[in-house]
Scaffold this motif. Structure first.
Motif, PDB file in Angstrom:
ATOM      1  N   ALA A 129       7.711  -9.281  -7.465  1.00  0.00           N
ATOM      2  CA  ALA A 129       6.567  -8.569  -8.252  1.00  0.00           C
ATOM      3  C   ALA A 129       5.622  -7.959  -7.145  1.00  0.00           C
ATOM      4  O   ALA A 129       4.660  -7.208  -7.881  1.00  0.00           O
ATOM      5  CB  ALA A 129       5.857  -9.462  -9.053  1.00  0.00           C
ATOM      6  N   GLY A 130       5.680  -7.954  -5.976  1.00  0.00           N
ATOM      7  CA  GLY A 130       4.729  -7.305  -4.941  1.00  0.00           C
ATOM      8  C   GLY A 130       3.685  -8.269  -4.289  1.00  0.00           C
ATOM      9  O   GLY A 130       2.971  -7.723  -3.514  1.00  0.00           O
ATOM     10  N   ALA A 131       3.618  -9.425  -4.847  1.00  0.00           N
ATOM     11  CA  ALA A 131       2.358 -10.343  -4.381  1.00  0.00           C
ATOM     12  C   ALA A 131       2.341 -10.498  -2.959  1.00  0.00           C
ATOM     13  O   ALA A 131       3.514 -10.591  -2.226  1.00  0.00           O
ATOM     14  CB  ALA A 131       2.385 -11.700  -5.076  1.00  0.00           C
ATOM     15  N   ALA A 174       5.173   3.767  -6.892  1.00  0.00           N
ATOM     16  CA  ALA A 174       6.160   3.089  -7.382  1.00  0.00           C
ATOM     17  C   ALA A 174       5.958   1.484  -6.755  1.00  0.00           C
ATOM     18  O   ALA A 174       6.768   0.832  -6.116  1.00  0.00           O
ATOM     19  CB  ALA A 174       7.310   3.546  -6.417  1.00  0.00           C
ATOM     20  N   PRO A 175       4.972   1.167  -7.373  1.00  0.00           N
ATOM     21  CA  PRO A 175       4.973  -0.453  -7.328  1.00  0.00           C
ATOM     22  C   PRO A 175       6.017  -1.351  -7.848  1.00  0.00           C
ATOM     23  O   PRO A 175       6.638  -0.760  -8.837  1.00  0.00           O
ATOM     24  CB  PRO A 175       3.249  -0.795  -8.016  1.00  0.00           C
ATOM     25  CG  PRO A 175       3.397   0.376  -9.286  1.00  0.00           C
ATOM     26  CD  PRO A 175       3.939   1.583  -8.589  1.00  0.00           C
ATOM     27  N   LEU A 176       5.933  -2.522  -7.223  1.00  0.00           N
ATOM     28  CA  LEU A 176       7.201  -3.317  -7.562  1.00  0.00           C
ATOM     29  C   LEU A 176       6.928  -3.915  -8.844  1.00  0.00           C
ATOM     30  O   LEU A 176       7.723  -4.180  -9.761  1.00  0.00           O
ATOM     31  CB  LEU A 176       7.549  -4.394  -6.446  1.00  0.00           C
ATOM     32  CG  LEU A 176       8.068  -3.969  -5.218  1.00  0.00           C
ATOM     33  CD1 LEU A 176       8.199  -5.248  -4.315  1.00  0.00           C
ATOM     34  CD2 LEU A 176       9.261  -3.636  -5.475  1.00  0.00           C
ATOM     35  N   GLY A 177       5.881  -4.208  -9.108  1.00  0.00           N
ATOM     36  CA  GLY A 177       5.503  -4.913 -10.465  1.00  0.00           C
ATOM     37  C   GLY A 177       3.858  -4.974 -10.662  1.00  0.00           C
ATOM     38  O   GLY A 177       3.190  -4.609 -10.197  1.00  0.00           O
ATOM     39  N   THR A 178       3.767  -6.017 -11.604  1.00  0.00           N
ATOM     40  CA  THR A 178       2.181  -6.111 -12.028  1.00  0.00           C
ATOM     41  C   THR A 178       1.248  -6.974 -11.110  1.00  0.00           C
ATOM     42  O   THR A 178       0.225  -6.942 -11.141  1.00  0.00           O
ATOM     43  CB  THR A 178       2.152  -6.803 -13.579  1.00  0.00           C
ATOM     44  OG1 THR A 178       2.838  -8.307 -13.335  1.00  0.00           O
ATOM     45  CG2 THR A 178       2.908  -6.101 -14.470  1.00  0.00           C
ATOM     46  N   LEU A 179       1.961  -7.455 -10.185  1.00  0.00           N
ATOM     47  CA  LEU A 179       1.054  -8.309  -8.942  1.00  0.00           C
ATOM     48  C   LEU A 179       1.289  -7.338  -7.734  1.00  0.00           C
ATOM     49  O   LEU A 179       0.952  -8.218  -6.732  1.00  0.00           O
ATOM     50  CB  LEU A 179       1.886  -9.635  -8.976  1.00  0.00           C
ATOM     51  CG  LEU A 179       1.285 -10.274 -10.181  1.00  0.00           C
ATOM     52  CD1 LEU A 179       1.919 -12.153 -10.232  1.00  0.00           C
ATOM     53  CD2 LEU A 179       0.072 -10.586 -10.761  1.00  0.00           C
ATOM     54  N   ALA A 188       0.914  -1.253   0.200  1.00  0.00           N
ATOM     55  CA  ALA A 188       0.024  -0.012   0.022  1.00  0.00           C
ATOM     56  C   ALA A 188       1.068   1.466   0.032  1.00  0.00           C
ATOM     57  O   ALA A 188       0.552   2.294  -0.799  1.00  0.00           O
ATOM     58  CB  ALA A 188      -1.015  -0.007   1.174  1.00  0.00           C
ATOM     59  N   ALA A 189       2.027   1.383   0.859  1.00  0.00           N
ATOM     60  CA  ALA A 189       3.014   2.210   0.856  1.00  0.00           C
ATOM     61  C   ALA A 189       3.624   2.507  -0.469  1.00  0.00           C
ATOM     62  O   ALA A 189       3.598   3.684  -1.156  1.00  0.00           O
ATOM     63  CB  ALA A 189       3.929   2.241   1.910  1.00  0.00           C
ATOM     64  N   ARG A 190       3.946   1.413  -1.257  1.00  0.00           N
ATOM     65  CA  ARG A 190       4.561   1.640  -2.558  1.00  0.00           C
ATOM     66  C   ARG A 190       3.347   2.271  -3.758  1.00  0.00           C
ATOM     67  O   ARG A 190       3.740   3.034  -4.435  1.00  0.00           O
ATOM     68  CB  ARG A 190       4.949   0.183  -3.096  1.00  0.00           C
ATOM     69  CG  ARG A 190       6.077  -0.379  -2.152  1.00  0.00           C
ATOM     70  CD  ARG A 190       6.704  -1.314  -3.021  1.00  0.00           C
ATOM     71  NE  ARG A 190       5.708  -2.852  -3.190  1.00  0.00           N
ATOM     72  CZ  ARG A 190       5.864  -3.604  -2.296  1.00  0.00           C
ATOM     73  NH1 ARG A 190       6.791  -3.448  -0.906  1.00  0.00           N
ATOM     74  NH2 ARG A 190       4.880  -4.585  -2.392  1.00  0.00           N
ATOM     75  N   TRP A 191       2.260   1.782  -3.520  1.00  0.00           N
ATOM     76  CA  TRP A 191       1.117   2.318  -4.376  1.00  0.00           C
ATOM     77  C   TRP A 191       1.029   3.738  -4.155  1.00  0.00           C
ATOM     78  O   TRP A 191       0.761   4.793  -4.990  1.00  0.00           O
ATOM     79  CB  TRP A 191      -0.180   1.560  -4.147  1.00  0.00           C
ATOM     80  CG  TRP A 191       0.002   0.164  -5.036  1.00  0.00           C
ATOM     81  CD1 TRP A 191      -0.054  -0.925  -4.566  1.00  0.00           C
ATOM     82  CD2 TRP A 191      -0.296   0.222  -6.474  1.00  0.00           C
ATOM     83  NE1 TRP A 191      -0.089  -1.599  -5.690  1.00  0.00           N
ATOM     84  CE2 TRP A 191       0.032  -1.305  -6.800  1.00  0.00           C
ATOM     85  CE3 TRP A 191      -0.346   1.100  -7.667  1.00  0.00           C
ATOM     86  CZ2 TRP A 191      -0.325  -1.647  -8.043  1.00  0.00           C
ATOM     87  CZ3 TRP A 191      -0.276   0.738  -8.809  1.00  0.00           C
ATOM     88  CH2 TRP A 191      -0.281  -0.645  -9.206  1.00  0.00           C
TER      89      TRP A 191
END
Length: 477
Positions: free
Chosen positions: A114-116, A66-71, A59-62
């Motif tokens: 990928a952030g899952a 700056a999300p890590l990836g597509t998931l 949530a902090a990345r979003w």
């Protein structure tokens, strides 16, 4: 958003990007559904104690853009024969300790990169060598479409989690159909990638030679493509992943060989009917469909198949101190495997090599082979296999004859829903491609979704206001 559990991974990510939802909300929605539905299904066997922290970090990345990836922030369930940091890997039995592992195996690490968000571990039969999901340690897993029936196996906990809306995606394994058949029983999509496309390292020992692969389970074709993009790629720890066939071009008019059945082996008439309808629909949609027999003989391998698992279990018995605590059935199988001569293992390897050569030559003339994903529809969840199919007595692998040979030849295969039976339960088909054919299968997943409706409805229990009476205590997820 109150309906986060209904979204696929691509839809969740769109909601995160738009700011209409965040990963913590998605995690809590999943946990609420697990607490409400899983007592009747038995899909989960261990929680991820760090799930909340993982969701908060996502949530902090979003928020930072700056999300890590597509998931990033997508809740994912993991089959309990996969090594995942912070959780045990019991493999459906007492052989491995109930203690958290220190690191992820490679496919799980790629998901996390990928952030899952890992929800927890899902049920599997002991050593994942059977076509249903149940064991003495965690009990039997039910099918969300009919909780008294099996979701298949051995990735039954993973498919049940996704089909009930308790997880958005799930990771499982497939050594002889353990992704494709459960996907068919629960109306999901699954891609059994070719050997080496999804590199593996750092996991549990293998039982089925080089034939077991990791793969995903999804409710949409686009999610299957998202998972493939995250999991695919070479790694120096897995030489097979560095020796992949190049991706084959996707033909505009795929040549499909439709094989309704293998010889005189029984097939549920409903599956046969749905498959014929699917073949006709694919032909009408522009595919070049011809009907015929499988262009190579898989009967010798099918006869050898039980010995492969026994030999693999014999090796585990020799190398794992905890194997002495395995269930008697599997210790007996290991004893039988240990009694087989080395020449029998060589005969099995030679048969697999013969099949791989025959399949390689066959795919020069065709692009895809269309078969049923399963020979039977789901049966009572506590039984390892249906005793008969269409009134004909069958053995433990009678329902599974359409899938194991694909693992042996090492080629990729797709399981996709293609309709329902008279009770409303899903029916699935299988499409098998040549080495390097994963892009073609992903396009076919989207095509099947368009033609046959894909995930068009939820099981009744998934949308019911109150769950069935609890069959066991829910896990503290």
């Amino acid at each position: 958003m109150s309906d986060l559990w209904t979204l696929d991974a691509a839809g969740l990510v769109e909601a995160y990007r738009a700011g209409s939802a965040d990963p913590v909300e998605a995690l809590e929605a999943a946990r609420d559904r697990i607490a409400r539905l899983d007592p009747a299904l038995g899909a989960f066997v261990a929680p991820n104690p760090q799930a909340r922290a993982e969701a908060e970090a996502s949530a902090a990345r979003w928020r930072a853009g700056a999300p890590l990836g597509t998931l990033d922030g997508v809740p994912v369930a993991l089959k309990d024969n996969l090594a995942a940091r912070g959780m045990p890997a019991r493999w459906g039995g007492p052989t491995f300790p109930d203690a958290p592992l220190a690191q992820d195996e490679l496919p799980v690490a790629r998901l996390r990169a990928a952030g899952a968000v890992a929800l927890g571990k899902t049920n599997t039969p002991e050593f994942a060598v059977e076509g249903y999901t149940g064991n003495a340690l965690f009990g039997d897993t039910g099918n969300p479409w009919a909780p008294d029936l099996t979701p298949g196996g051995s990735s039954g906990g993973s498919v049940a989690a996704v089909a009930a809306g308790m997880a958005t995606l799930a990771l499982g394994t497939d050594g002889g159909g353990s992704l494709r058949r459960p996907a068919a029983y629960c109306g999901l999509f699954s891609l059994k990638a070719g050997i080496g496309r999804y590199a593996r390292a750092g996991g549990l020992p293998q039982v089925l030679l080089d034939m077991e692969v990791v793969g995903g389970l999804t409710r949409s074709a686009r999610d299957l493509a998202l998972l493939d993009a995250v999991l695919a790629g070479p790694d120096r720890r897995d030489p097979r992943a560095r020796a992949q066939a190049p991706e084959a071009p996707v033909p505009q008019r795929p040549r499909i060989l439709f094989v309704e059945r293998f010889g005189d082996a029984p097939l549920d008439p409903v599956i046969a009917a749905r498959l014929r309808e699917a073949a006709a629909a694919l032909a009408a949609d522009g595919c070049a469909v011809t009907e015929g027999a499988l262009p190579f003989d898989v009967a010798p391998l099918s006869a050898m198949w039980p010995e492969i698992a026994k030999i693999g279990l014999a090796r585990l018995a020799e190398t794992l101190p905890g194997f002495a605590q395995a269930s008697p059935k599997y210790r007996a199988m290991a004893d039988e495997g240990a009694a087989l001569p080395a020449t029998r293992l060589l005969a099995i390897i030679e048969e697999i090599d013969r099949l791989r050569s025959a399949a390689s030559r066959a795919f020069a003339e065709i692009d895809l082979i269309l078969t049923p994903a399963c020979a039977a529809q789901p049966w009572p969840k506590g039984e390892s296999h249906p005793p008969e199919i269409d009134g004909v007595a069958v053995g433990p692998r009678g329902h599974a004859i359409y899938t194991g040979w694909v693992n042996a030849i090492g080629c990729p295969a797709l399981s996709a829903p293609c309709g329902r039976d008279a009770h409303g339960s899903p029916v699935g088909l299988q499409l098998v491609a040549d080495l390097g054919g994963e892009p073609l299968l992903l396009t076919m997943a989207a095509r099947c979704e368009r033609l046959f409706g894909g995930w068009s409805a939820w099981p009744a229990m998934a949308t019911a206001p109150a769950p069935p009476p609890p069959a066991r205590q829910s896990l503290p997820l």
